[in-house]
Design a protein around this motif. Sequence first.
Motif, PDB file in Angstrom:
ATOM      1  N   MET A   1       0.787  -1.239  -0.001  1.00 35.51           N
ATOM      2  CA  MET A   1       0.034  -0.064   0.111  1.00 35.51           C
ATOM      3  C   MET A   1       0.919   1.265   0.025  1.00 35.51           C
ATOM      4  O   MET A   1       0.372   2.223  -0.477  1.00 35.51           O
ATOM      5  N   GLY A   2       1.869   1.314   0.873  1.00 37.59           N
ATOM      6  CA  GLY A   2       2.822   2.408   0.679  1.00 37.59           C
ATOM      7  C   GLY A   2       4.012   2.557  -0.158  1.00 37.59           C
ATOM      8  O   GLY A   2       4.439   3.492  -0.116  1.00 37.59           O
ATOM      9  N   VAL A   3       3.949   1.632  -0.932  1.00 39.96           N
ATOM     10  CA  VAL A   3       5.191   1.731  -1.980  1.00 39.96           C
ATOM     11  C   VAL A   3       4.951   2.681  -2.796  1.00 39.96           C
ATOM     12  O   VAL A   3       6.013   3.627  -3.287  1.00 39.96           O
ATOM     13  N   TRP A   4       3.635   2.976  -3.444  1.00 38.46           N
ATOM     14  CA  TRP A   4       3.518   4.013  -4.539  1.00 38.46           C
ATOM     15  C   TRP A   4       4.065   5.497  -4.062  1.00 38.46           C
ATOM     16  O   TRP A   4       4.478   6.495  -4.643  1.00 38.46           O
ATOM     17  N   ARG A   5       3.992   5.666  -2.491  1.00 39.32           N
ATOM     18  CA  ARG A   5       4.318   6.868  -2.012  1.00 39.32           C
ATOM     19  C   ARG A   5       5.851   7.179  -2.041  1.00 39.32           C
ATOM     20  O   ARG A   5       6.224   8.358  -2.013  1.00 39.32           O
ATOM     21  N   TRP A   6       6.762   6.249  -2.514  1.00 41.91           N
ATOM     22  CA  TRP A   6       7.914   6.440  -2.532  1.00 41.91           C
ATOM     23  C   TRP A   6       8.576   7.079  -3.871  1.00 41.91           C
ATOM     24  O   TRP A   6       9.581   7.383  -4.092  1.00 41.91           O
ATOM     25  N   ARG A   7       7.433   6.584  -4.914  1.00 44.33           N
ATOM     26  CA  ARG A   7       7.567   7.061  -6.380  1.00 44.33           C
ATOM     27  C   ARG A   7       7.327   8.400  -6.529  1.00 44.33           C
ATOM     28  O   ARG A   7       6.687   9.072  -5.768  1.00 44.33           O
ATOM     29  N   ARG A   8       7.914   8.922  -7.713  1.00 43.35           N
ATOM     30  CA  ARG A   8       7.443  10.509  -7.925  1.00 43.35           C
ATOM     31  C   ARG A   8       5.940  10.410  -8.558  1.00 43.35           C
ATOM     32  O   ARG A   8       5.620   9.563  -9.275  1.00 43.35           O
ATOM     33  N   GLU A  19       4.154   8.796   6.454  1.00 44.78           N
ATOM     34  CA  GLU A  19       3.403   7.607   6.849  1.00 44.78           C
ATOM     35  C   GLU A  19       4.388   6.559   6.074  1.00 44.78           C
ATOM     36  O   GLU A  19       4.549   5.556   6.814  1.00 44.78           O
ATOM     37  N   ALA A  20       5.054   6.585   4.938  1.00 43.55           N
ATOM     38  CA  ALA A  20       5.760   5.512   4.384  1.00 43.55           C
ATOM     39  C   ALA A  20       7.173   5.330   5.037  1.00 43.55           C
ATOM     40  O   ALA A  20       7.585   4.181   5.219  1.00 43.55           O
ATOM     41  N   TRP A  21       7.672   6.436   5.789  1.00 45.66           N
ATOM     42  CA  TRP A  21       8.845   6.506   6.658  1.00 45.66           C
ATOM     43  C   TRP A  21       8.381   5.758   8.181  1.00 45.66           C
ATOM     44  O   TRP A  21       9.336   4.773   8.456  1.00 45.66           O
ATOM     45  N   VAL A  22       7.158   5.920   8.329  1.00 47.58           N
ATOM     46  CA  VAL A  22       6.777   5.184   9.509  1.00 47.58           C
ATOM     47  C   VAL A  22       6.603   3.907   9.286  1.00 47.58           C
ATOM     48  O   VAL A  22       6.888   2.836  10.232  1.00 47.58           O
ATOM     49  N   ALA A  23       6.071   3.278   8.244  1.00 51.51           N
ATOM     50  CA  ALA A  23       5.780   1.867   7.816  1.00 51.51           C
ATOM     51  C   ALA A  23       7.421   1.353   7.717  1.00 51.51           C
ATOM     52  O   ALA A  23       7.636   0.102   8.247  1.00 51.51           O
ATOM     53  N   PHE A  24       8.099   1.876   7.124  1.00 51.11           N
ATOM     54  CA  PHE A  24       9.635   1.438   6.903  1.00 51.11           C
ATOM     55  C   PHE A  24      10.356   1.365   8.289  1.00 51.11           C
ATOM     56  O   PHE A  24      10.916   0.217   8.310  1.00 51.11           O
ATOM     57  N   THR A  25      10.278   2.182   9.305  1.00 54.64           N
ATOM     58  CA  THR A  25      10.870   2.035  10.286  1.00 54.64           C
ATOM     59  C   THR A  25      10.159   0.780  11.204  1.00 54.64           C
ATOM     60  O   THR A  25      10.875   0.273  11.741  1.00 54.64           O
ATOM     61  N   ALA A  26       8.732   0.683  11.113  1.00 61.45           N
ATOM     62  CA  ALA A  26       8.168  -0.297  11.755  1.00 61.45           C
ATOM     63  C   ALA A  26       8.699  -1.889  11.246  1.00 61.45           C
ATOM     64  O   ALA A  26       8.864  -2.780  11.852  1.00 61.45           O
TER      65      ALA A  26
END
Length: 199
Positions: A1-8, A19-26
């Motif tokens: 779900m959060g992968v697309w947030r890393w793309r342009r 939110e993507a950073w929070v998911a990555f940290t978790a």
Amino acid sequence: MGVWRWRRNPLRRACDRFEAWVAFTALVCVLVVAPAVGCAAGLRVDATLQRAAREQRTERYLVPAVVVRPAADREDTASAGPAGPRQGPERTRVVAAWTAPDGSAHQGTVPAAEEPPRPGDRFRIWTDTAGHLVGRPLDASTAVFHAVVAGAAAALGTAALADTVRRLVVRRLMHRRYIRLDRAWAAAGPDWGRAGAGS
């Protein structure tokens, strides 16, 4: 779900990136930190239990005892010493006599080794140096098992904590998004569909 947030993506917002950073940290906490915490906790518990097992093996002795007579129901079972509460099926109790490692003679109420117990039967019990009844010393394999359980519990607890924090942060972000949406709707909604409103 959060992968697309890393793309342009022109629709990506600052809160999406957060939110993507929070998911990555978790995810890092679950895959790296939790196993490390579990391993450290398991090693520490194992060291403590192994030390306790070594101390118990040097302080507890298996001595021979002789059945004197069956114990009466009214006899004080506390005479069995600091062995702690019994676990498992109820066993017949007998009055037994034994000699402590220091040479002193003792007599007390203990669980029978065999059923039915007969006066003169010999069996062995665990005592300390002074002859007081104690529990069986902890063996190394049991200590390892308890250490593994403790480590697994610590790892699972850390992973659960990381996921709980992630969920709380995401919930807070969603709440803030809904508040902004409500404000934007309140500001622009009444003009939608009206002539000359630019919609």
